[in-house]
Design a protein around this motif. Structure first.
Motif, PDB file in Angstrom:
ATOM      1  N   THR A  18       0.844  -1.191   0.000  1.00 52.76           N
ATOM      2  CA  THR A  18       0.000   0.000   0.000  1.00 52.76           C
ATOM      3  C   THR A  18       0.879   1.239   0.000  1.00 52.76           C
ATOM      4  OG1 THR A  18      -1.780  -1.141   1.177  1.00 52.76           O
ATOM      5  CG2 THR A  18      -1.822   1.257   1.193  1.00 52.76           C
ATOM      6  N   ASP A  19       0.709   2.067  -1.026  1.00 51.39           N
ATOM      7  CA  ASP A  19       1.486   3.299  -1.153  1.00 51.39           C
ATOM      8  C   ASP A  19       1.077   4.308  -0.078  1.00 51.39           C
ATOM      9  OD1 ASP A  19       2.670   2.235  -3.369  1.00 51.39           O
ATOM     10  OD2 ASP A  19       1.441   3.336  -4.821  1.00 51.39           O
ATOM     11  N   PRO A  20       1.911   5.314   0.149  1.00 50.33           N
ATOM     12  CA  PRO A  20       1.533   6.375   1.093  1.00 50.33           C
ATOM     13  C   PRO A  20       0.231   7.074   0.718  1.00 50.33           C
ATOM     14  CG  PRO A  20       3.878   6.490   0.611  1.00 50.33           C
ATOM     15  CD  PRO A  20       3.307   5.469  -0.323  1.00 50.33           C
ATOM     16  N   ASP A  21      -0.103   7.082  -0.586  1.00 48.89           N
ATOM     17  CA  ASP A  21      -1.351   7.727  -1.007  1.00 48.89           C
ATOM     18  C   ASP A  21      -2.559   6.808  -0.872  1.00 48.89           C
ATOM     19  OD1 ASP A  21      -0.922   5.948  -3.044  1.00 48.89           O
ATOM     20  OD2 ASP A  21      -0.648   7.444  -4.621  1.00 48.89           O
TER      21      ASP A  21
ATOM     22  N   PHE B 201      -1.524  -7.663 -19.135  1.00 45.62           N
ATOM     23  CA  PHE B 201      -1.394  -6.961 -17.858  1.00 45.62           C
ATOM     24  C   PHE B 201      -1.627  -5.456 -17.985  1.00 45.62           C
ATOM     25  CE2 PHE B 201       1.176 -10.814 -17.216  1.00 45.62           C
ATOM     26  CZ  PHE B 201       0.595 -11.289 -16.054  1.00 45.62           C
ATOM     27  N   SER B 202      -2.186  -5.013 -19.098  1.00 47.68           N
ATOM     28  CA  SER B 202      -2.424  -3.579 -19.271  1.00 47.68           C
ATOM     29  C   SER B 202      -3.377  -3.076 -18.191  1.00 47.68           C
ATOM     30  CB  SER B 202      -2.999  -3.300 -20.656  1.00 47.68           C
ATOM     31  OG  SER B 202      -4.247  -3.945 -20.822  1.00 47.68           O
ATOM     32  N   ARG B 203      -3.172  -1.835 -17.775  1.00 46.04           N
ATOM     33  CA  ARG B 203      -4.016  -1.243 -16.736  1.00 46.04           C
ATOM     34  C   ARG B 203      -4.658   0.067 -17.187  1.00 46.04           C
ATOM     35  NH1 ARG B 203      -4.138  -5.598 -15.276  1.00 46.04           N
ATOM     36  NH2 ARG B 203      -3.809  -6.482 -13.196  1.00 46.04           N
ATOM     37  N   ASP B 204      -4.595   0.366 -18.477  1.00 51.96           N
ATOM     38  CA  ASP B 204      -5.226   1.579 -18.997  1.00 51.96           C
ATOM     39  C   ASP B 204      -6.660   1.268 -19.432  1.00 51.96           C
ATOM     40  OD1 ASP B 204      -4.304  -0.076 -20.983  1.00 51.96           O
ATOM     41  OD2 ASP B 204      -3.816   1.547 -22.379  1.00 51.96           O
ATOM     42  N   THR B 205      -7.481   0.889 -18.458  1.00 53.08           N
ATOM     43  CA  THR B 205      -8.864   0.511 -18.735  1.00 53.08           C
ATOM     44  C   THR B 205      -9.799   1.347 -17.880  1.00 53.08           C
ATOM     45  OG1 THR B 205      -9.174  -1.141 -16.983  1.00 53.08           O
ATOM     46  CG2 THR B 205      -7.990  -1.861 -18.968  1.00 53.08           C
ATOM     47  N   VAL B 206     -11.088   1.165 -18.095  1.00 54.96           N
ATOM     48  CA  VAL B 206     -12.089   1.886 -17.309  1.00 54.96           C
ATOM     49  C   VAL B 206     -11.990   1.530 -15.828  1.00 54.96           C
ATOM     50  CG1 VAL B 206     -13.856   0.108 -17.646  1.00 54.96           C
ATOM     51  CG2 VAL B 206     -14.556   2.465 -17.196  1.00 54.96           C
ATOM     52  N   PHE B 207     -11.407   0.378 -15.512  1.00 52.28           N
ATOM     53  CA  PHE B 207     -11.305  -0.051 -14.116  1.00 52.28           C
ATOM     54  C   PHE B 207     -10.135   0.605 -13.379  1.00 52.28           C
ATOM     55  CE2 PHE B 207     -13.403  -3.792 -16.147  1.00 52.28           C
ATOM     56  CZ  PHE B 207     -14.617  -3.678 -15.475  1.00 52.28           C
ATOM     57  N   ASP B 208      -9.232   1.238 -14.120  1.00 53.53           N
ATOM     58  CA  ASP B 208      -8.116   1.945 -13.483  1.00 53.53           C
ATOM     59  C   ASP B 208      -8.643   3.265 -12.927  1.00 53.53           C
ATOM     60  OD1 ASP B 208      -5.451   2.426 -12.722  1.00 53.53           O
ATOM     61  OD2 ASP B 208      -5.165   3.696 -14.488  1.00 53.53           O
ATOM     62  N   SER B 209      -8.387   3.541 -11.654  1.00 56.22           N
ATOM     63  CA  SER B 209      -9.020   4.692 -11.011  1.00 56.22           C
ATOM     64  C   SER B 209      -8.113   5.290  -9.943  1.00 56.22           C
ATOM     65  CB  SER B 209     -10.341   4.252 -10.369  1.00 56.22           C
ATOM     66  OG  SER B 209     -10.887   5.271  -9.560  1.00 56.22           O
ATOM     67  N   PRO B 210      -8.187   6.603  -9.741  1.00 59.44           N
ATOM     68  CA  PRO B 210      -7.439   7.236  -8.646  1.00 59.44           C
ATOM     69  C   PRO B 210      -8.130   7.084  -7.292  1.00 59.44           C
ATOM     70  CG  PRO B 210      -8.638   8.901  -9.875  1.00 59.44           C
ATOM     71  CD  PRO B 210      -8.851   7.604 -10.610  1.00 59.44           C
ATOM     72  N   ALA B 211      -9.335   6.513  -7.285  1.00 62.20           N
ATOM     73  CA  ALA B 211     -10.084   6.377  -6.032  1.00 62.20           C
ATOM     74  C   ALA B 211      -9.315   5.507  -5.040  1.00 62.20           C
ATOM     75  CB  ALA B 211     -11.457   5.774  -6.299  1.00 62.20           C
ATOM     76  N   VAL B 212      -9.450   5.834  -3.762  1.00 62.73           N
ATOM     77  CA  VAL B 212      -8.759   5.111  -2.690  1.00 62.73           C
ATOM     78  C   VAL B 212      -9.788   4.425  -1.804  1.00 62.73           C
ATOM     79  CG1 VAL B 212      -7.314   5.351  -0.630  1.00 62.73           C
ATOM     80  CG2 VAL B 212      -6.775   6.659  -2.700  1.00 62.73           C
TER      81      VAL B 212
END
Length: 480
Positions: free
Chosen positions: A82-85, A195-206
């Motif tokens: 888990t990152d600091p953010d 393993f691409s992560r540039d999808t609609v499921f990629d989100s800045p939400a925490v």
């Protein structure tokens, strides 16, 4: 089950045979809710390998094959961080997976652990690592484990994988690749994960967690029974016919054919209609020639509706009680543009369908099946994206369980290639699961071993509900 039922022979860590080229993968909107779920536990029962192969040699070969497989699936050999953010990531640091060799007591053989029309044998729960381990534990524990258990006349290969790393599609992709490499020793695999992560499921939400991490959202200690119910291709076509009587009404069925379809009590694929065609062939022809394919209720929706009706009746609920049938769906092909079919990770959403007990039971099968069909068809690109946006506005864990005593959760899929796992000496005899994520009303769908459209349902219910279901004629007439 007594702990002495199996003996752990050895444990070790298996590492990828090459270093990962991927540094890290951030968990997505579809991954994060699964951190409160148990690890997925699924495995296959196989006959013994040829007598020329010792079990020690087999175990060594499986370890080597697993190492080669992890090179293609580096995420499984990593750990959470888990990152600091607050973002949770998979560090693809080649930390490895757990590998266990076990031996069952001599009286466990294929014949006595695969009884027909009985509860699932308790021994299968001991054939998996990470029993009831919550996925959040991947911060400190391996993200996957393989246990190989020697039986008197067979082998069980059980795989436990962190549910925040894979859904069922990715789980079986890994398992199939493991078997493929074990059988053929291939360096290049037939289907590489994406393993691409540039999808609609990629989100800045925490997603925020309580101190010490999340807990499972169901008890796990309630008394339960578990059975495998088998439905032949013909039985499922008969349910599909009942569910689609509205759109098939313009077909010219003879009275004899209609009687055979609706009145036949046994699934006898050799039964003829009009003296020359099997009942299965007649039903398949009806659906093939149906002009309203868009509105056609699918085989699986028909089976699901029958389960919903019969379990609801078996629970003896009040007529006004609201019941829920929750179905997990793969979103890879529902998005525009589509995700790669081998996208690695979770790409699933849950579709709830509700009705009161009275509404469901006072109408015929087609009514409930129609509700399920309507919701599944409506779950396209826009609906998937609304679901993502809704989660981002209120990040939360997936509420797995039966909170009101009137819910059913359907997981897994008869489309998963579970019987494609030939490790070099034949296809599996059966697919079984461990204790993970089981509660009253949890149902998992497996393909039948025949792979001709038949389905096995792993049904978990309260003991009194299971007993009532076994006496439910509408349901049991289709079971073989």
């Amino acid at each position: 089950m007594p702990s002495s039922s199996i003996t752990i022979v050895s444990k070790c860590t298996v590492y990828p045979d090459e270093k990962s080229n991927i540094k890290s993968l951030k968990l997505s909107v579809s991954d994060l809710p699964m951190l409160s779920c148990h690890y997925i536990q699924k495995g296959v029962l196989l006959t013994q390998p040829p007598s020329s192969t010792s079990f020690a040699d087999l175990v060594s070969h499986l370890r080597t094959s697993l190492s080669a497989t992890l090179h293609h699936f580096p995420a499984l050999a990593g750990r959470f961080h888990t990152d600091p953010d607050g973002h949770v990531r998979i560090l693809c640091n080649d930390a490895g997976v757990e590998f266990i060799q076990a031996k069952a007591n001599h009286h466990f053989n294929i014949h006595n652990i695969l009884p027909n029309l009985q509860d699932v044998h308790h021994c299968f729960k001991e054939f998996f690592a990470f029993d009831r381990t919550i996925s959040y534990s991947g911060h400190s524990k391996p993200l996957a484990a393989v246990q190989v258990t020697e039986l008197a006349d067979g082998v069980f290969i059980g795989c436990s994988v962190n549910h925040a790393v894979t859904d069922g599609t990715s789980f079986w992709h890994f398992f199939n690749t493991f078997a493929e490499i074990c059988k053929g020793g291939k360096i290049k695999i037939s289907k590489s994960p994406d393993f691409s992560r540039d999808t609609v499921f990629d989100s800045p939400a925490v997603l925020k967690f309580p101190a010490g991490g999340p807990k499972v959202t169901f008890s796990g200690d309630e008394p339960l029974r578990e059975r495998i119910f088998h439905f032949s291709r013909e039985a499922i076509l008969k349910m599909k016919f009942r569910a689609n009587t509205g759109i098939l009404k313009n077909n010219k069925l003879t009275a004899t054919t209609n009687h055979e379809i609706l009145g036949k009590q046994r699934n006898d694929s050799l039964k003829t209609v009009n003296g020359d065609l099997t009942l299965t062939a007649v039903l398949e022809s009806l659906f093939k020639n149906n002009s309203n394919r868009t509105g056609e209720i699918s085989s699986f929706q028909s089976l699901s509706a029958q389960v919903w009706r019969s379990v609801t009746r078996s629970r003896n609920l009040a007529p006004a009680k609201t019941t829920t049938f929750r179905m997990a769906v793969n979103c890879r092909h529902r998005l525009e543009p589509r995700l790669d079919p081998h996208y690695f990770g979770n790409a699933i959403q849950s579709i709830p369908t509700i009705a009161t007990a009275e509404e469901l039971l006072s109408r015929d099968l087609s009514w409930g099946a129609g509700l399920l069909h309507k919701n599944v068809v409506a779950h396209g690109d826009a609906t998937v994206r609304r679901g993502v946006a809704g989660w981002e506005s209120e990040p939360r864990l997936f509420p797995l369980g039966n909170f009101d005593g009137a819910s059913i959760t359907m997981g897994s899929s008869p489309r998963f290639p579970m019987y494609n796992n030939d490790f070099g000496w034949g296809r599996p005899l059966a697919v079984r699961s461990g204790k993970a994520n089981k509660f009253d009303g949890k149902i998992s769908a497996f393909p039948g071993r025949e792979e001709n459209g038949s389905v096995d349902l792993e049904v978990v219910l309260a003991p009194e509900t299971m007993a009532a279901l076994e006496d439910d004629f509408e349901f049991m007439q289709y079971v073989s």
